[in-house]
Design a protein around this motif. Sequence first.
Motif, mmCIF file in Angstrom:
data_model
loop_
_atom_site.group_PDB
_atom_site.id
_atom_site.type_symbol
_atom_site.label_atom_id
_atom_site.label_comp_id
_atom_site.label_asym_id
_atom_site.label_seq_id
_atom_site.Cartn_x
_atom_site.Cartn_y
_atom_site.Cartn_z
ATOM 1 N N LEU A 5 0.829 -1.208 0.000
ATOM 2 C CA LEU A 5 0.000 0.000 0.000
ATOM 3 C C LEU A 5 0.866 1.262 0.000
ATOM 4 C CD1 LEU A 5 -2.836 1.180 0.093
ATOM 5 C CD2 LEU A 5 -2.733 1.024 2.577
ATOM 6 N N MET A 6 1.915 1.265 0.810
ATOM 7 C CA MET A 6 2.828 2.414 0.861
ATOM 8 C C MET A 6 3.542 2.609 -0.470
ATOM 9 S SD MET A 6 2.769 4.276 3.400
ATOM 10 C CE MET A 6 4.198 5.002 4.092
ATOM 11 N N LEU A 7 3.971 1.513 -1.082
ATOM 12 C CA LEU A 7 4.640 1.583 -2.372
ATOM 13 C C LEU A 7 3.702 2.153 -3.433
ATOM 14 C CD1 LEU A 7 7.108 0.996 -4.116
ATOM 15 C CD2 LEU A 7 6.198 -1.300 -4.473
ATOM 16 N N MET A 8 2.469 1.704 -3.443
ATOM 17 C CA MET A 8 1.486 2.212 -4.416
ATOM 18 C C MET A 8 1.214 3.703 -4.190
ATOM 19 S SD MET A 8 -1.084 -1.057 -4.617
ATOM 20 C CE MET A 8 -2.300 -0.198 -5.576
ATOM 21 N N LEU A 9 1.150 4.107 -2.951
ATOM 22 C CA LEU A 9 0.924 5.509 -2.617
ATOM 23 C C LEU A 9 2.098 6.372 -3.078
ATOM 24 C CD1 LEU A 9 -0.849 7.607 -1.225
ATOM 25 C CD2 LEU A 9 0.341 7.093 0.895
ATOM 26 N N LEU A 10 3.311 5.900 -2.850
ATOM 27 C CA LEU A 10 4.493 6.647 -3.284
ATOM 28 C C LEU A 10 4.551 6.767 -4.807
ATOM 29 C CD1 LEU A 10 7.239 5.309 -0.856
ATOM 30 C CD2 LEU A 10 6.269 7.615 -0.936
ATOM 31 N N ILE A 11 4.191 5.713 -5.507
ATOM 32 C CA ILE A 11 4.184 5.758 -6.972
ATOM 33 C C ILE A 11 3.131 6.744 -7.462
ATOM 34 C CG2 ILE A 11 3.606 4.406 -9.033
ATOM 35 C CD1 ILE A 11 4.973 2.014 -7.638
ATOM 36 N N ALA A 12 1.963 6.749 -6.833
ATOM 37 C CA ALA A 12 0.895 7.676 -7.227
ATOM 38 C C ALA A 12 1.318 9.130 -6.997
ATOM 39 C CB ALA A 12 -0.375 7.367 -6.451
ATOM 40 N N VAL A 13 1.909 9.408 -5.848
ATOM 41 C CA VAL A 13 2.365 10.771 -5.546
ATOM 42 C C VAL A 13 3.462 11.186 -6.525
ATOM 43 C CG1 VAL A 13 3.573 12.181 -3.832
ATOM 44 C CG2 VAL A 13 1.668 10.735 -3.133
ATOM 45 N N GLY A 14 4.387 10.286 -6.806
ATOM 46 C CA GLY A 14 5.447 10.592 -7.768
ATOM 47 C C GLY A 14 4.890 10.893 -9.144
ATOM 48 N N GLY A 15 3.886 10.138 -9.555
ATOM 49 C CA GLY A 15 3.252 10.382 -10.845
ATOM 50 C C GLY A 15 2.584 11.748 -10.905
ATOM 51 N N LEU A 16 1.905 12.111 -9.844
ATOM 52 C CA LEU A 16 1.242 13.424 -9.810
ATOM 53 C C LEU A 16 2.254 14.560 -9.835
ATOM 54 C CD1 LEU A 16 -1.577 12.744 -7.208
ATOM 55 C CD2 LEU A 16 -1.847 13.080 -9.663
ATOM 56 N N LEU A 17 3.342 14.410 -9.109
ATOM 57 C CA LEU A 17 4.380 15.443 -9.112
ATOM 58 C C LEU A 17 5.028 15.551 -10.487
ATOM 59 C CD1 LEU A 17 6.072 14.846 -5.658
ATOM 60 C CD2 LEU A 17 4.581 16.731 -6.317
ATOM 61 N N GLY A 18 5.227 14.420 -11.143
ATOM 62 C CA GLY A 18 5.816 14.419 -12.480
ATOM 63 C C GLY A 18 4.927 15.143 -13.479
ATOM 64 N N CYS A 19 3.630 14.936 -13.397
ATOM 65 C CA CYS A 19 2.694 15.607 -14.309
ATOM 66 C C CYS A 19 2.728 17.114 -14.092
ATOM 67 C CB CYS A 19 1.271 15.087 -14.090
ATOM 68 S SG CYS A 19 1.016 13.417 -14.666
ATOM 69 N N ASN A 20 2.775 17.518 -12.834
ATOM 70 C CA ASN A 20 2.818 18.940 -12.520
ATOM 71 C C ASN A 20 4.100 19.563 -13.062
ATOM 72 O OD1 ASN A 20 1.946 21.323 -11.440
ATOM 73 N ND2 ASN A 20 2.742 20.919 -9.417
ATOM 74 N N THR A 21 5.208 18.866 -12.946
ATOM 75 C CA THR A 21 6.488 19.368 -13.439
ATOM 76 C C THR A 21 6.453 19.523 -14.960
ATOM 77 O OG1 THR A 21 7.650 18.347 -11.606
ATOM 78 C CG2 THR A 21 8.962 18.911 -13.517
ATOM 79 N N MET A 22 5.905 18.547 -15.649
ATOM 80 C CA MET A 22 5.830 18.601 -17.114
ATOM 81 C C MET A 22 4.903 19.717 -17.571
ATOM 82 S SD MET A 22 7.991 16.587 -18.250
ATOM 83 C CE MET A 22 7.575 16.639 -19.970
#
Length: 47
Positions: A5-22
């Motif tokens: 669950l923690m791993l999935m949460l970290l991946i989701a947060v990383g994905g959202l931050l990546g989209c914002n950066t792009m």
Amino acid sequence: MNKLLMLMLLIAVGGLLGCNTMAGAGRDIQRGGQAVTNTANHVKSEM
């Protein structure tokens, strides 16, 4: 299960931050292109 669950949460947060950066990079590139277009139009009008 907790680690998964923690791993999935970290991946989701990383994905959202990546989209914002792009999105921010896209806006910066667009502003740069607009500045070049404005300069070209200004030079063209002075000719």
